[in-house]
Design a protein around this motif. Structure first.
Motif, PDB file in Angstrom:
ATOM      1  N   ALA A 197      38.661  -7.033  93.810  1.00  0.00           N
ATOM      2  CA  ALA A 197      37.995  -8.226  94.322  1.00  0.00           C
ATOM      3  C   ALA A 197      37.122  -7.843  95.498  1.00  0.00           C
ATOM      4  CB  ALA A 197      39.015  -9.279  94.756  1.00  0.00           C
ATOM      5  N   GLY A 198      35.945  -8.442  95.576  1.00  0.00           N
ATOM      6  CA  GLY A 198      35.113  -8.261  96.750  1.00  0.00           C
ATOM      7  C   GLY A 198      35.780  -8.902  97.951  1.00  0.00           C
ATOM      8  N   GLY A 248      37.699 -14.585  94.878  1.00  0.00           N
ATOM      9  CA  GLY A 248      38.184 -13.994  96.113  1.00  0.00           C
ATOM     10  C   GLY A 248      39.511 -13.274  96.021  1.00  0.00           C
ATOM     11  N   ALA A 283      31.084  -7.543  92.700  1.00  0.00           N
ATOM     12  CA  ALA A 283      31.295  -6.288  93.430  1.00  0.00           C
ATOM     13  C   ALA A 283      30.721  -5.090  92.696  1.00  0.00           C
ATOM     14  CB  ALA A 283      32.787  -6.086  93.690  1.00  0.00           C
ATOM     15  N   SER A 298      34.673 -11.513  86.443  1.00  0.00           N
ATOM     16  CA  SER A 298      34.715 -12.971  86.523  1.00  0.00           C
ATOM     17  C   SER A 298      35.197 -13.573  85.202  1.00  0.00           C
ATOM     18  CB  SER A 298      33.340 -13.495  86.939  1.00  0.00           C
ATOM     19  OG  SER A 298      33.390 -14.848  87.270  1.00  0.00           O
ATOM     20  N   GLY A 302      30.663  -9.335  97.564  1.00  0.00           N
ATOM     21  CA  GLY A 302      30.990 -10.681  97.146  1.00  0.00           C
ATOM     22  C   GLY A 302      31.597 -10.674  95.752  1.00  0.00           C
ATOM     23  N   HIS A 303      31.280 -11.714  94.984  1.00  0.00           N
ATOM     24  CA  HIS A 303      31.895 -11.904  93.673  1.00  0.00           C
ATOM     25  C   HIS A 303      31.505 -10.799  92.688  1.00  0.00           C
ATOM     26  CE1 HIS A 303      33.919 -14.286  90.675  1.00  0.00           C
ATOM     27  NE2 HIS A 303      32.831 -14.436  89.945  1.00  0.00           N
ATOM     28  N   SER A 353      27.591 -11.313  98.726  1.00  0.00           N
ATOM     29  CA  SER A 353      27.974 -11.530 100.120  1.00  0.00           C
ATOM     30  C   SER A 353      26.784 -12.047 100.922  1.00  0.00           C
ATOM     31  CB  SER A 353      28.496 -10.230 100.735  1.00  0.00           C
ATOM     32  OG  SER A 353      27.420  -9.319 100.930  1.00  0.00           O
ATOM     33  N   GLY A 397      36.755  -9.689  90.333  1.00  0.00           N
ATOM     34  CA  GLY A 397      36.397 -11.067  90.631  1.00  0.00           C
ATOM     35  C   GLY A 397      36.928 -12.055  89.609  1.00  0.00           C
ATOM     36  N   LEU A 428      26.954 -15.594  94.512  1.00  0.00           N
ATOM     37  CA  LEU A 428      27.773 -14.578  93.865  1.00  0.00           C
ATOM     38  C   LEU A 428      27.799 -13.264  94.633  1.00  0.00           C
ATOM     39  CD1 LEU A 428      26.642 -15.197  90.176  1.00  0.00           C
ATOM     40  CD2 LEU A 428      28.570 -16.226  91.409  1.00  0.00           C
ATOM     41  N   ASP A 446      34.189 -12.138  98.689  1.00  0.00           N
ATOM     42  CA  ASP A 446      34.016 -13.018  97.529  1.00  0.00           C
ATOM     43  C   ASP A 446      34.494 -14.427  97.878  1.00  0.00           C
ATOM     44  OD1 ASP A 446      34.021 -14.360  95.111  1.00  0.00           O
ATOM     45  OD2 ASP A 446      35.251 -12.884  94.053  1.00  0.00           O
TER      46      ASP A 446
END
Length: 277
Positions: A201-202, A209, A235, A86, A232-233, A150, A110, A148, A205
């Protein structure tokens, strides 16, 4: 200032940079599973968790300078595998673009090109600081932490993410990081990256995303892009086995590339001769 970090493992030097709402705790799944092959240092960014507050707000290159200082302190002149999640991925992208000799390989998870690519995203990032000051770290973590991961994330992991965020955030560190994100646009910078690059990327996410991962990968020559199913974000925390497999294989391959003779990378570059009896 005092810069805190967690370290584990032996092998190839590796630096891990966490997201804007986290700390080095986020990399526990990597520090535990990859210690047989990677010598890892995961920082608490300036103003986060156990690190002291920055004396003055940092711009993005101020963070990059501290990434480099930590890498040099722990690994000397050796280039490092750089992993960023991130916001940490944004810092990692800028580091790879401006410090090519420092980075052996780059993995971002992410990540984005920065919130400065869009005025609305930039404004949302600025508003986060006021939210922290208004509600405090515990309530902010409770609001933002679950997003953050899923929708089907393990409730225990959700609580871990919320707890990590609540413990890590302080106004000085968070406001400095948010200001950097709000003003950063790496659209042009990433084209300068020469290190082997993997963009993860998840698949689930909803913060940055897959679309923003593709924006990054499309602009870095030779970059690879992969989606992490069921993540999700964050991962690396939600699907650590998959992300760790990518990290292990990609860093291994980057080390082999770095060790190869230049001519070995081009089969038409040179003919080798040897008398054999």
């Amino acid at each position: 200032m005092v810069l805190a970090f967690r370290q584990a493992g032996t092998g190839a030097p590796t630096v891990l940079l966490h997201g804007i709402g986290s700390s080095s705790v986020a990399f526990r799944p990597q520090l535990a599973a990859l210690a047989d092959e990677l010598r890892m240092v995961a920082w608490d960014a300036p103003g986060y968790a156990a690190s002291s507050d920055p004396e003055d707000p940092l711009d993005i290159d101020g963070y990059v300078a501290r990434v480099e200082a930590l890498a040099r302190d722990r690994f000397g002149d050796q280039p490092v595998h750089l992993v960023g999640v991130s916001w940490g991925g944004v810092l990692a992208l800028r580091t790879a673009a401006t410090r090519p000799a420092l980075v052996r390989s780059l993995v971002v998870i992410g990540a984005s090109l920065g919130s400065g690519v869009d005025p609305e995203r930039a404004q949302q990032m600025h508003e986060r600081v006021a939210e922290l000051e208004r509600v405090g770290s515990a309530r902010l973590a409770r609001r933002r932490g679950p997003r953050l991961l899923s929708p089907g994330a393990d409730p225990q992991l959700v609580e871990q993410v919320v707890g990590t965020m609540a413990a890590a955030l302080r106004p000085a560190g968070y406001s400095s990081a948010a200001a950097v994100m709000a003003t950063t646009d790496l659209t042009e910078d990433v084209a300068r990256i020469v290190a082997p690059t993997l963009v993860l990327a998840g698949a689930a996410d909803e913060v940055t995303g897959p679309a923003r991962a593709r924006e990054i990968a499309d602009r870095i020559p030779g970059a690879a892009l992969a989606l992490v199913p069921g993540a999700g974000h964050l991962a690396n925390q939600e699907r650590p086995a998959l992300v760790n497999a990518w990290l292990r294989g990609f860093t291994r391959a980057a080390d082999l590339v770095a060790a190869a003779l230049p001519g070995d990378l081009d089969p038409d570059a040179r003919i080798h001769e040897r008398n054999i009896r």
